[in-house]
Design a protein around this motif. Sequence first.
Motif, PDB file in Angstrom:
ATOM      1  N   UNK A   1      11.318  -2.983  -5.866  1.00  0.00           N
ATOM      2  CA  UNK A   1      11.225  -2.062  -7.008  1.00  0.00           C
ATOM      3  C   UNK A   1       9.778  -1.682  -7.293  1.00  0.00           C
ATOM      4  N   UNK A   2       8.868  -2.619  -7.111  1.00  0.00           N
ATOM      5  CA  UNK A   2       7.460  -2.355  -7.395  1.00  0.00           C
ATOM      6  C   UNK A   2       6.790  -1.587  -6.267  1.00  0.00           C
ATOM      7  N   UNK A   3       7.020  -2.006  -5.029  1.00  0.00           N
ATOM      8  CA  UNK A   3       6.266  -1.438  -3.910  1.00  0.00           C
ATOM      9  C   UNK A   3       6.912  -0.208  -3.300  1.00  0.00           C
ATOM     10  N   UNK A   4       8.256  -0.175  -3.276  1.00  0.00           N
ATOM     11  CA  UNK A   4       8.948   0.936  -2.620  1.00  0.00           C
ATOM     12  C   UNK A   4       8.557   2.302  -3.155  1.00  0.00           C
ATOM     13  N   UNK A   5       8.631   2.531  -4.463  1.00  0.00           N
ATOM     14  CA  UNK A   5       8.249   3.842  -5.000  1.00  0.00           C
ATOM     15  C   UNK A   5       6.793   4.203  -4.732  1.00  0.00           C
ATOM     16  N   UNK A   6       5.910   3.203  -4.766  1.00  0.00           N
ATOM     17  CA  UNK A   6       4.497   3.478  -4.477  1.00  0.00           C
ATOM     18  C   UNK A   6       4.348   4.045  -3.078  1.00  0.00           C
ATOM     19  N   UNK A   7       4.942   3.353  -2.111  1.00  0.00           N
ATOM     20  CA  UNK A   7       4.841   3.821  -0.737  1.00  0.00           C
ATOM     21  C   UNK A   7       5.534   5.153  -0.519  1.00  0.00           C
ATOM     22  N   UNK A   8       6.701   5.321  -1.111  1.00  0.00           N
ATOM     23  CA  UNK A   8       7.461   6.564  -0.907  1.00  0.00           C
ATOM     24  C   UNK A   8       6.699   7.769  -1.443  1.00  0.00           C
ATOM     25  N   UNK A   9       6.071   7.618  -2.589  1.00  0.00           N
ATOM     26  CA  UNK A   9       5.290   8.717  -3.163  1.00  0.00           C
ATOM     27  C   UNK A   9       4.064   9.038  -2.322  1.00  0.00           C
ATOM     28  N   UNK A  10       3.557   8.051  -1.629  1.00  0.00           N
ATOM     29  CA  UNK A  10       2.378   8.271  -0.789  1.00  0.00           C
ATOM     30  C   UNK A  10       2.752   8.922   0.534  1.00  0.00           C
ATOM     31  N   UNK A  11       3.859   8.484   1.153  1.00  0.00           N
ATOM     32  CA  UNK A  11       4.151   9.003   2.483  1.00  0.00           C
ATOM     33  C   UNK A  11       5.585   8.864   2.933  1.00  0.00           C
ATOM     34  N   UNK A  12       6.543   8.912   2.008  1.00  0.00           N
ATOM     35  CA  UNK A  12       7.940   8.876   2.410  1.00  0.00           C
ATOM     36  C   UNK A  12       8.399   7.493   2.829  1.00  0.00           C
ATOM     37  N   UNK A  13       9.497   7.470   3.624  1.00  0.00           N
ATOM     38  CA  UNK A  13      10.116   6.197   3.970  1.00  0.00           C
ATOM     39  C   UNK A  13       9.230   5.302   4.831  1.00  0.00           C
ATOM     40  N   UNK A  14       8.436   5.886   5.690  1.00  0.00           N
ATOM     41  CA  UNK A  14       7.543   5.078   6.516  1.00  0.00           C
ATOM     42  C   UNK A  14       6.529   4.324   5.677  1.00  0.00           C
ATOM     43  N   UNK A  15       5.929   5.017   4.715  1.00  0.00           N
ATOM     44  CA  UNK A  15       4.960   4.363   3.832  1.00  0.00           C
ATOM     45  C   UNK A  15       5.652   3.393   2.881  1.00  0.00           C
ATOM     46  N   UNK A  16       6.898   3.697   2.513  1.00  0.00           N
ATOM     47  CA  UNK A  16       7.645   2.776   1.658  1.00  0.00           C
ATOM     48  C   UNK A  16       7.890   1.455   2.391  1.00  0.00           C
ATOM     49  N   UNK A  17       8.235   1.550   3.676  1.00  0.00           N
ATOM     50  CA  UNK A  17       8.427   0.327   4.469  1.00  0.00           C
ATOM     51  C   UNK A  17       7.116  -0.447   4.583  1.00  0.00           C
ATOM     52  N   UNK A  18       6.021   0.271   4.761  1.00  0.00           N
ATOM     53  CA  UNK A  18       4.709  -0.372   4.822  1.00  0.00           C
ATOM     54  C   UNK A  18       4.388  -1.081   3.520  1.00  0.00           C
ATOM     55  N   UNK A  19       4.639  -0.402   2.403  1.00  0.00           N
ATOM     56  CA  UNK A  19       4.346  -0.974   1.090  1.00  0.00           C
ATOM     57  C   UNK A  19       5.186  -2.222   0.840  1.00  0.00           C
ATOM     58  N   UNK A  20       6.471  -2.152   1.178  1.00  0.00           N
ATOM     59  CA  UNK A  20       7.348  -3.309   0.982  1.00  0.00           C
ATOM     60  C   UNK A  20       6.885  -4.474   1.846  1.00  0.00           C
ATOM     61  N   UNK A  21       6.597  -4.217   3.113  1.00  0.00           N
ATOM     62  CA  UNK A  21       6.129  -5.279   4.007  1.00  0.00           C
ATOM     63  C   UNK A  21       4.827  -5.890   3.517  1.00  0.00           C
ATOM     64  N   UNK A  22       3.947  -5.049   2.971  1.00  0.00           N
ATOM     65  CA  UNK A  22       2.690  -5.555   2.416  1.00  0.00           C
ATOM     66  C   UNK A  22       2.962  -6.463   1.229  1.00  0.00           C
ATOM     67  N   UNK A  23       3.891  -6.053   0.367  1.00  0.00           N
ATOM     68  CA  UNK A  23       4.239  -6.875  -0.788  1.00  0.00           C
ATOM     69  C   UNK A  23       4.799  -8.223  -0.383  1.00  0.00           C
ATOM     70  N   UNK A  24       5.652  -8.239   0.627  1.00  0.00           N
ATOM     71  CA  UNK A  24       6.226  -9.502   1.095  1.00  0.00           C
ATOM     72  C   UNK A  24       5.146 -10.381   1.727  1.00  0.00           C
ATOM     73  N   UNK A  25       4.241  -9.756   2.497  1.00  0.00           N
ATOM     74  CA  UNK A  25       3.151 -10.516   3.119  1.00  0.00           C
ATOM     75  C   UNK A  25       2.244 -11.141   2.059  1.00  0.00           C
ATOM     76  N   UNK A  26       1.917 -10.377   1.013  1.00  0.00           N
ATOM     77  CA  UNK A  26       1.097 -10.923  -0.067  1.00  0.00           C
ATOM     78  C   UNK A  26       1.822 -12.063  -0.765  1.00  0.00           C
ATOM     79  N   UNK A  27       3.134 -11.925  -0.916  1.00  0.00           N
ATOM     80  CA  UNK A  27       3.918 -12.996  -1.528  1.00  0.00           C
ATOM     81  C   UNK A  27       3.814 -14.276  -0.717  1.00  0.00           C
ATOM     82  N   UNK A  28       3.842 -14.160   0.601  1.00  0.00           N
ATOM     83  CA  UNK A  28       3.676 -15.336   1.461  1.00  0.00           C
ATOM     84  C   UNK A  28       2.325 -16.000   1.218  1.00  0.00           C
ATOM     85  N   UNK A  29       1.293 -15.178   1.096  1.00  0.00           N
ATOM     86  CA  UNK A  29      -0.054 -15.708   0.845  1.00  0.00           C
ATOM     87  C   UNK A  29      -0.106 -16.374  -0.523  1.00  0.00           C
ATOM     88  N   UNK A  30       0.456 -15.706  -1.527  1.00  0.00           N
ATOM     89  CA  UNK A  30       0.511 -16.283  -2.869  1.00  0.00           C
ATOM     90  C   UNK A  30       1.222 -17.628  -2.856  1.00  0.00           C
TER      91      UNK A  30
END
Length: 265
Positions: free
Chosen positions: A128-157
Motif C-alpha cells: 500500500x505504501x510503495x506500490x502507488x509511489x512506484x506506479x506514479x513514477x513509472x507504471x507497473x515496472x516501477x511499482x514492482x521495483x518500489x515494492x521489492x525495495x520496500x521488502x528489501x529494506x524490511x529485511x535490513x530493518x
Amino acid sequence: MSGTLNNQSLKTGRSFDLGKMNLKQLWVAYLTYPTILLYFALVVASIVAAAHFFAGWSATLVSIVAVILVYPLAWYLLHRYVLHGRLLYKMKWTASLWKRIHFDHHQDPHLLDVLFGAPVTTLPTIAIITGPIGYLIGGWGAAATAFGTGVAITCIYEFFHCIQHLNYKPSAAWIQRMKARHVLHHFHDEDGNFGITSFVVDRLFGSYYLDAKARPRSPTVFNLGYDVQEAKRFPWVMKLTGSPPRDRPDGARTSTAKPSTQHAA
C-alpha cells in the motif's frame, strides 16, 4: 542458550531468545527463518517483474530512492500512532492483531518469534505504501521495483532489530548508538526513539532522547498502557495471552539498565 539448543530450535520450531544468543546463532536463525525466506523470494520476484515491465533506468532508480526516503517516515508514523496506539486493543475484532503486531514484542522484547512482523500484515502494508509511489513514477515496472525495495529494506530493518535485542555488543560505534537508542525505547520510555536504523524522523517530531537521564522511566514501557486496569475493561488481549499483562518481561531481568547507559554517548 547453547548452540545445540538453538540448532534444535531450527528443527523443532521452538522460540529463540535473542537475549541468550550470539551473533553467529542469529545469522543462522535469521537466514533460515520462514518469514525472511519469504521476503527474499518476493525481492527476487519483484526484480523479475520489474525487468518484465521495465520502466526505464531513470524511473527505476527514482523509485528506489523514493522508497528509501519515504520508508523511515512511514515506519515512524505506523510505529508511533498504530502500534503504540490504544485503539486496537479496545475492540474485540482487532485485539488479536494488536497483540501480535506489537504488544507481545514489548512484553518480551527478546523473543524472535514476535520480533518479526507477520507477513499477513507487513506485506499488504508495504504494498500500500510503495506500490502507488512506484506506479506514479513509472507504471507497473516501477511499482514492482518500489515494492521489492520496500521488502528489501524490511529485511535490513528486521536484521538490525534483531541486533538491538541480541546478547551482543557491536564493534561498530554507529551500531552501538543505534542499539542503545532502541533499547531505551523498550526498557526506559516507549514514547520515544521509534526508529530502527535511523532516528532522524524522531528528531524532526521531537520524540528523540539520548539517554535515560533525559526523561523519567515510563511505567508503561512494557505493557504500552495495557495494564491490569485496562485489561479488566478490555479483556480480549488478556484472554488471548492467558494471563494479566506484565510490567516487566522475563527477558529484561538481566539486561534492563546496562544497554541504555553503556552506549549513551
